[in-house]
Design an enzyme around this catalytic site. Structure first.
Site, mmCIF file in Angstrom:
data_model
loop_
_atom_site.group_PDB
_atom_site.id
_atom_site.type_symbol
_atom_site.label_atom_id
_atom_site.label_comp_id
_atom_site.label_asym_id
_atom_site.label_seq_id
_atom_site.Cartn_x
_atom_site.Cartn_y
_atom_site.Cartn_z
ATOM 1 N N THR A 158 -4.322 -1.551 -1.860
ATOM 2 C CA THR A 158 -5.567 -2.058 -1.000
ATOM 3 C C THR A 158 -7.084 -1.187 -0.788
ATOM 4 O O THR A 158 -7.860 -1.955 -0.313
ATOM 5 C CB THR A 158 -4.945 -2.500 0.332
ATOM 6 O OG1 THR A 158 -4.391 -1.247 0.786
ATOM 7 C CG2 THR A 158 -3.713 -3.678 0.303
ATOM 8 N N HIS A 202 1.584 1.087 6.152
ATOM 9 C CA HIS A 202 1.295 1.284 4.526
ATOM 10 C C HIS A 202 2.469 0.661 3.906
ATOM 11 O O HIS A 202 2.264 0.554 2.711
ATOM 12 C CB HIS A 202 1.699 3.086 4.170
ATOM 13 C CG HIS A 202 0.383 3.680 4.862
ATOM 14 N ND1 HIS A 202 0.301 3.986 6.017
ATOM 15 C CD2 HIS A 202 -0.445 4.520 4.067
ATOM 16 C CE1 HIS A 202 -0.823 4.724 6.378
ATOM 17 N NE2 HIS A 202 -1.208 5.161 5.265
ATOM 18 N N HIS A 220 0.443 7.936 -3.339
ATOM 19 C CA HIS A 220 0.098 7.124 -1.986
ATOM 20 C C HIS A 220 1.367 6.479 -1.423
ATOM 21 O O HIS A 220 1.901 5.656 -2.450
ATOM 22 C CB HIS A 220 -0.927 6.280 -2.087
ATOM 23 C CG HIS A 220 -1.594 5.793 -0.781
ATOM 24 N ND1 HIS A 220 -1.180 4.773 -0.112
ATOM 25 C CD2 HIS A 220 -2.885 6.203 -0.098
ATOM 26 C CE1 HIS A 220 -1.941 4.693 0.928
ATOM 27 N NE2 HIS A 220 -2.735 5.627 1.049
ATOM 28 N N GLU A 249 1.384 3.711 -0.129
ATOM 29 C CA GLU A 249 1.481 2.107 -0.147
ATOM 30 C C GLU A 249 2.004 1.863 -1.772
ATOM 31 O O GLU A 249 2.770 0.963 -2.105
ATOM 32 C CB GLU A 249 0.035 1.490 -0.070
ATOM 33 C CG GLU A 249 0.150 0.072 -0.070
ATOM 34 C CD GLU A 249 -1.426 -0.286 -0.181
ATOM 35 O OE1 GLU A 249 -2.277 0.057 0.240
ATOM 36 O OE2 GLU A 249 -1.496 -1.430 -1.131
HETATM 37 S S1 SF4 Z 1 -6.690 -0.413 4.794
HETATM 38 FE FE1 SF4 Z 1 -6.561 -2.625 4.522
HETATM 39 S S2 SF4 Z 1 -4.286 -3.016 3.740
HETATM 40 FE FE2 SF4 Z 1 -4.352 -0.943 4.715
HETATM 41 S S3 SF4 Z 1 -3.669 -1.052 6.718
HETATM 42 FE FE3 SF4 Z 1 -5.918 -1.284 6.879
HETATM 43 S S4 SF4 Z 1 -6.317 -3.551 6.528
HETATM 44 FE FE4 SF4 Z 1 -4.263 -3.275 6.263
#
Ligand code: SF4
Length: 319
Positions: free
Chosen positions: A175, A76, A130, A132
């Site tokens: 993402t 993340h 989150h 991320e």
């Molecule tokens: S959801 Fe997308 S950004 Fe997140 S770990 Fe998986 S590939 Fe990577």
């Protein structure tokens, strides 16, 4: 056989798969001592339990990791403050720190940094809590970074722009957000913005002259999983979405299936399937978020096969 279609891209994305491989490999190489992983590596309790059985210790905060400990960072992405805390504990890259941050998350961090360096006030379409978005926000203004959570909240973005008055504004996305949601948010903002329009800035960031810009930073694995729902919704009578309760991308899949008006259920394990859901359903669709292992998808498909016959009749409603 009942008609069960599993989505093409259901389950683990490459970023999560890689993070699990790194954690297993590191724990295997250092079997005499514990391996620490910061945060939930994957939003799935069984996968976490399997990793704990291999000697991995999960902690929620870098301060809980002992001095000099072998450490893995999940996919993340982490704020720079995490690396600082770890450095103070002599946990460093190339030594005892194994960084499994997904390259697509690193890409978002780099986009945020470059936009900021080029005079943009960068706003994030993402979830406040989150990891991320938290990690990305630390490359911007930390806790003061403007984050918009919902596609319906264009007015919050407009208020922020009106109140602040920076020279240039840019939007980026976590993402795992909804592709359609991001599009709706930008369209709604543009329909009300008085002094310009948000235009797309290509991911290579070559043109950074636009006053209002957005960058498409939703990752491809997320897009593939979301477009698989478009396909399932065409002909399935019911869609089962498997994913962790904390999994942002899984919740987006479930929301999208429901938006299509197809009867849909969000489950974490095969035990949660209920026979009554399948009464009169001939065509079953299954998909799963990026943190769902293949064996869980197989278990759900097998259990459904045992519940209904090839005419969509539930075999025994009592059991
Ligand atoms: S959801 Fe997308 S950004 Fe997140 S770990 Fe998986 S590939 Fe990577």
């Amino acid at each position: 056989m009942p008609d069960i279609k599993v989505a093409k891209h259901a389950g683990f994305c490459f970023g999560v798969k890689k993070a699990i491989e790194v954690a297993e490999e590191v724990a295997g190489k250092n079997s005499g001592q514990p391996t620490y992983v910061l945060g939930q590596l994957v939003h799935n309790e069984r996968v976490i339990k399997n990793l704990e059985d291999k000697g991995i210790i999960f902690v929620d905060n870098a301060s809980e990791i002992p001095q000099n400990a072998i450490t893995v960072l999940r996919a993340h992405g982490e704020p720079c403050t995490t690396y600082q805390v770890l450095e103070q504990k002599s946990i460093t890259q190339g030594n005892n720190l194994n960084d499994a941050t997904c390259p697509l998350v690193t890409l978002v961090h780099n986009v945020a940094i470059k936009l900021k360096q080029n005079g943009y006030e960068v706003m994030i379409f993402g979830k406040h809590d989150h990891p991320e978005s938290i990690g990305t926000s630390y490359h911007l203004k930390g806790k003061d970074t403007f984050i918009v959570e919902h596609a319906e909240d264009s007015d919050l973005v407009l208020d922020y722009i009106n109140k602040t008055n920076y020279e240039k504004y840019a939007l980026i996305s976590q993402t795992t957000m909804s592709v359609l949601g991001y599009k709706k948010l930008i369209e709604d903002i543009n329909s009300k913005l008085m002094n310009g329009k948000f235009e797309e800035i290509a991911l290579n960031l070559r043109d950074l002259t636009k006053k209002f810009g957005y960058v498409d930073t939703i990752c491809n694995p997320t897009k593939q999983r979301q477009s698989d729902i478009d396909e399932l919704a065409q002909d399935r009578d019911i869609i089962i979405v498997i994913g962790g309760l904390n999994s942002s991308n899984s919740k987006e899949l479930y929301a999208k299936a429901r938006e299509y008006g197809v009867e849909s259920y969000f489950i974490q394990s095969a035990e949660q399937l209920q026979k009554r859901w399948f009464i009169g359903k001939e065509k079953i669709g299954i998909t799963a978020g990026a943190s769902t292992p293949d064996y869980l998808i197989d278990e759900v498909a097998d259990k459904i096969s045992g519940i209904i016959d090839d005419k969509g009749q539930v075999i025994n409603l009592k059991n």
